[in-house]
Write a protein that holds these residues in place. Structure first.
Motif, PDB file in Angstrom:
ATOM      1  N   MET A   1       0.855  -1.166   0.000  1.00 42.12           N
ATOM      2  CA  MET A   1       0.000   0.000   0.000  1.00 42.12           C
ATOM      3  C   MET A   1       0.901   1.229   0.000  1.00 42.12           C
ATOM      4  O   MET A   1       1.795   1.363   0.815  1.00 42.12           O
ATOM      5  CB  MET A   1      -0.893  -0.030   1.229  1.00 42.12           C
ATOM      6  CG  MET A   1      -1.890   1.082   1.238  1.00 42.12           C
ATOM      7  SD  MET A   1      -3.366   0.651   2.125  1.00 42.12           S
ATOM      8  CE  MET A   1      -3.063   1.355   3.699  1.00 42.12           C
ATOM      9  N   GLY A   2       0.623   2.138  -0.948  1.00 44.45           N
ATOM     10  CA  GLY A   2       1.445   3.324  -1.090  1.00 44.45           C
ATOM     11  C   GLY A   2       1.063   4.419  -0.108  1.00 44.45           C
ATOM     12  O   GLY A   2       0.075   4.343   0.619  1.00 44.45           O
ATOM     13  N   ALA A   3       1.866   5.448  -0.106  1.00 42.46           N
ATOM     14  CA  ALA A   3       1.642   6.580   0.800  1.00 42.46           C
ATOM     15  C   ALA A   3       0.339   7.305   0.462  1.00 42.46           C
ATOM     16  O   ALA A   3      -0.399   7.720   1.354  1.00 42.46           O
ATOM     17  CB  ALA A   3       2.820   7.535   0.736  1.00 42.46           C
ATOM     18  N   LEU A   4       0.054   7.445  -0.837  1.00 41.21           N
ATOM     19  CA  LEU A   4      -1.180   8.132  -1.228  1.00 41.21           C
ATOM     20  C   LEU A   4      -2.424   7.351  -0.808  1.00 41.21           C
ATOM     21  O   LEU A   4      -3.425   7.950  -0.392  1.00 41.21           O
ATOM     22  CB  LEU A   4      -1.207   8.375  -2.735  1.00 41.21           C
ATOM     23  CG  LEU A   4      -0.212   9.410  -3.260  1.00 41.21           C
ATOM     24  CD1 LEU A   4      -0.280   9.476  -4.772  1.00 41.21           C
ATOM     25  CD2 LEU A   4      -0.516  10.772  -2.667  1.00 41.21           C
ATOM     26  N   ASP A   5      -2.365   6.038  -0.907  1.00 38.18           N
ATOM     27  CA  ASP A   5      -3.487   5.216  -0.462  1.00 38.18           C
ATOM     28  C   ASP A   5      -3.712   5.376   1.040  1.00 38.18           C
ATOM     29  O   ASP A   5      -4.846   5.469   1.509  1.00 38.18           O
ATOM     30  CB  ASP A   5      -3.244   3.740  -0.775  1.00 38.18           C
ATOM     31  CG  ASP A   5      -3.300   3.445  -2.261  1.00 38.18           C
ATOM     32  OD1 ASP A   5      -4.011   4.180  -2.978  1.00 38.18           O
ATOM     33  OD2 ASP A   5      -2.646   2.475  -2.691  1.00 38.18           O
ATOM     34  N   HIS A   6      -2.630   5.421   1.790  1.00 39.04           N
ATOM     35  CA  HIS A   6      -2.719   5.573   3.237  1.00 39.04           C
ATOM     36  C   HIS A   6      -3.325   6.933   3.600  1.00 39.04           C
ATOM     37  O   HIS A   6      -4.191   7.020   4.476  1.00 39.04           O
ATOM     38  CB  HIS A   6      -1.330   5.418   3.876  1.00 39.04           C
ATOM     39  CG  HIS A   6      -1.347   5.496   5.362  1.00 39.04           C
ATOM     40  ND1 HIS A   6      -1.960   4.535   6.132  1.00 39.04           N
ATOM     41  CD2 HIS A   6      -0.840   6.424   6.222  1.00 39.04           C
ATOM     42  CE1 HIS A   6      -1.824   4.862   7.411  1.00 39.04           C
ATOM     43  NE2 HIS A   6      -1.140   6.011   7.480  1.00 39.04           N
ATOM     44  N   ILE A   7      -2.887   7.970   2.940  1.00 38.90           N
ATOM     45  CA  ILE A   7      -3.403   9.317   3.217  1.00 38.90           C
ATOM     46  C   ILE A   7      -4.879   9.410   2.816  1.00 38.90           C
ATOM     47  O   ILE A   7      -5.684   9.995   3.538  1.00 38.90           O
ATOM     48  CB  ILE A   7      -2.563  10.381   2.479  1.00 38.90           C
ATOM     49  CG1 ILE A   7      -1.161  10.424   3.086  1.00 38.90           C
ATOM     50  CG2 ILE A   7      -3.215  11.755   2.558  1.00 38.90           C
ATOM     51  CD1 ILE A   7      -0.186  11.265   2.328  1.00 38.90           C
ATOM     52  N   SER A   8      -5.250   8.815   1.686  1.00 42.64           N
ATOM     53  CA  SER A   8      -6.655   8.888   1.248  1.00 42.64           C
ATOM     54  C   SER A   8      -7.568   8.122   2.197  1.00 42.64           C
ATOM     55  O   SER A   8      -8.714   8.500   2.399  1.00 42.64           O
ATOM     56  CB  SER A   8      -6.807   8.356  -0.171  1.00 42.64           C
ATOM     57  OG  SER A   8      -6.540   6.979  -0.208  1.00 42.64           O
ATOM     58  N   GLU A   9      -7.065   7.055   2.822  1.00 43.46           N
ATOM     59  CA  GLU A   9      -7.858   6.335   3.819  1.00 43.46           C
ATOM     60  C   GLU A   9      -8.063   7.167   5.072  1.00 43.46           C
ATOM     61  O   GLU A   9      -9.120   7.115   5.684  1.00 43.46           O
ATOM     62  CB  GLU A   9      -7.181   5.020   4.197  1.00 43.46           C
ATOM     63  CG  GLU A   9      -7.416   3.905   3.214  1.00 43.46           C
ATOM     64  CD  GLU A   9      -6.786   2.592   3.662  1.00 43.46           C
ATOM     65  OE1 GLU A   9      -6.433   2.469   4.854  1.00 43.46           O
ATOM     66  OE2 GLU A   9      -6.637   1.709   2.809  1.00 43.46           O
ATOM     67  N   LEU A  10      -7.066   7.944   5.450  1.00 44.87           N
ATOM     68  CA  LEU A  10      -7.182   8.795   6.635  1.00 44.87           C
ATOM     69  C   LEU A  10      -8.244   9.869   6.444  1.00 44.87           C
ATOM     70  O   LEU A  10      -8.992  10.204   7.365  1.00 44.87           O
ATOM     71  CB  LEU A  10      -5.837   9.461   6.956  1.00 44.87           C
ATOM     72  CG  LEU A  10      -4.738   8.543   7.483  1.00 44.87           C
ATOM     73  CD1 LEU A  10      -3.433   9.317   7.633  1.00 44.87           C
ATOM     74  CD2 LEU A  10      -5.144   7.950   8.823  1.00 44.87           C
ATOM     75  N   PHE A  11      -8.325  10.434   5.256  1.00 44.83           N
ATOM     76  CA  PHE A  11      -9.262  11.521   4.995  1.00 44.83           C
ATOM     77  C   PHE A  11     -10.538  11.068   4.287  1.00 44.83           C
ATOM     78  O   PHE A  11     -11.257  11.883   3.737  1.00 44.83           O
ATOM     79  CB  PHE A  11      -8.572  12.613   4.164  1.00 44.83           C
ATOM     80  CG  PHE A  11      -7.435  13.275   4.897  1.00 44.83           C
ATOM     81  CD1 PHE A  11      -7.695  14.123   5.951  1.00 44.83           C
ATOM     82  CD2 PHE A  11      -6.124  13.005   4.552  1.00 44.83           C
ATOM     83  CE1 PHE A  11      -6.652  14.716   6.646  1.00 44.83           C
ATOM     84  CE2 PHE A  11      -5.082  13.592   5.226  1.00 44.83           C
ATOM     85  CZ  PHE A  11      -5.343  14.456   6.278  1.00 44.83           C
ATOM     86  N   ASP A  12     -10.800   9.781   4.316  1.00 43.15           N
ATOM     87  CA  ASP A  12     -11.994   9.238   3.673  1.00 43.15           C
ATOM     88  C   ASP A  12     -13.223   9.602   4.486  1.00 43.15           C
ATOM     89  O   ASP A  12     -13.316   9.297   5.669  1.00 43.15           O
ATOM     90  CB  ASP A  12     -11.873   7.721   3.544  1.00 43.15           C
ATOM     91  CG  ASP A  12     -12.976   7.115   2.696  1.00 43.15           C
ATOM     92  OD1 ASP A  12     -13.644   7.887   1.972  1.00 43.15           O
ATOM     93  OD2 ASP A  12     -13.148   5.890   2.744  1.00 43.15           O
ATOM     94  N   CYS A  13     -14.197  10.246   3.857  1.00 40.43           N
ATOM     95  CA  CYS A  13     -15.413  10.693   4.545  1.00 40.43           C
ATOM     96  C   CYS A  13     -16.580   9.733   4.349  1.00 40.43           C
ATOM     97  O   CYS A  13     -17.650   9.933   4.918  1.00 40.43           O
ATOM     98  CB  CYS A  13     -15.823  12.076   4.041  1.00 40.43           C
ATOM     99  SG  CYS A  13     -14.592  13.337   4.432  1.00 40.43           S
ATOM    100  N   SER A  14     -16.418   8.734   3.541  1.00 43.84           N
ATOM    101  CA  SER A  14     -17.522   7.797   3.316  1.00 43.84           C
ATOM    102  C   SER A  14     -17.676   6.893   4.529  1.00 43.84           C
ATOM    103  O   SER A  14     -16.712   6.421   5.104  1.00 43.84           O
ATOM    104  CB  SER A  14     -17.285   6.966   2.058  1.00 43.84           C
ATOM    105  OG  SER A  14     -16.157   6.149   2.235  1.00 43.84           O
ATOM    106  N   HIS A  15     -18.911   6.660   4.896  1.00 45.62           N
ATOM    107  CA  HIS A  15     -19.191   5.837   6.077  1.00 45.62           C
ATOM    108  C   HIS A  15     -19.828   4.522   5.672  1.00 45.62           C
ATOM    109  O   HIS A  15     -20.594   3.934   6.422  1.00 45.62           O
ATOM    110  CB  HIS A  15     -20.120   6.588   7.039  1.00 45.62           C
ATOM    111  CG  HIS A  15     -19.499   7.841   7.569  1.00 45.62           C
ATOM    112  ND1 HIS A  15     -18.450   7.834   8.445  1.00 45.62           N
ATOM    113  CD2 HIS A  15     -19.779   9.140   7.306  1.00 45.62           C
ATOM    114  CE1 HIS A  15     -18.109   9.089   8.731  1.00 45.62           C
ATOM    115  NE2 HIS A  15     -18.902   9.896   8.050  1.00 45.62           N
ATOM    116  N   GLY A  16     -19.550   4.036   4.467  1.00 51.32           N
ATOM    117  CA  GLY A  16     -20.119   2.773   3.979  1.00 51.32           C
ATOM    118  C   GLY A  16     -19.510   1.585   4.700  1.00 51.32           C
ATOM    119  O   GLY A  16     -18.410   1.657   5.249  1.00 51.32           O
TER     120      GLY A  16
END
Length: 154
Positions: A1-16
């Protein structure tokens, strides 16, 4: 898992509940619907074209067949046609005549089928029926009345 994937997971607003939504596959769905007139054809076409994921709709009124191409589920297409039009809809039960090993066996041959089609059955009950091989067909047609060269052989 890349750095961008990790950052996008941190700021993910979806609650699905699921992280990745499974995408439907492009498929062709064939449905049998009885259509008598242009009004029926238009009604069926409008019902299916309004579905999400539909790319193409073809209606063959003479064969009572609707072909839908898109990212849809077959059961949902059938349910939508039945609900919106009030007509009985079912998945296309016919296959071309050449595909079936015994097209005139009871349960396979259907008088209501369009020309060139028979019912699709994988019933093991009909597997014991023998189909003539190409050599048998050649020998039986050699002595046929329709064969102009038959008298030469005899």
């Amino acid at each position: 898992m890349g750095a961008l994937d990790h950052i996008s997971e941190l700021f993910d607003c979806s609650h699905g509940s699921s992280k990745h939504k499974k995408r439907k596959q492009l498929q062709t769905v064939e449905v049998k619907v009885k259509m008598d007139c242009e009004g029926c054809e238009r009604k069926v076409r409008k019902a299916v074209e309004g579905m999400k994921g539909v790319n193409q709709v073809e209606v063959d009124r003479k064969a009572n067949k609707v072909t839908v191409v898109g990212y849809v589920e077959a059961s949902k297409v059938v349910a939508r046609i039945a609900h919106r039009t009030g007509k009985r809809a079912e998945l296309w039960p016919y296959v071309p005549y050449d595909v079936v090993a015994h097209p005139y066996a009871p349960g396979v041959y259907d008088k209501k089928a369009p020309s060139g089609y028979v019912r699709n059955t994988d019933d093991p009950h009909y597997s014991h029926l023998a189909r003539a091989s190409s050599t048998e067909v050649r020998y039986t047609t050699a002595f046929s009345d329709e064969n102009p060269s038959a008298c030469v052989v005899m």
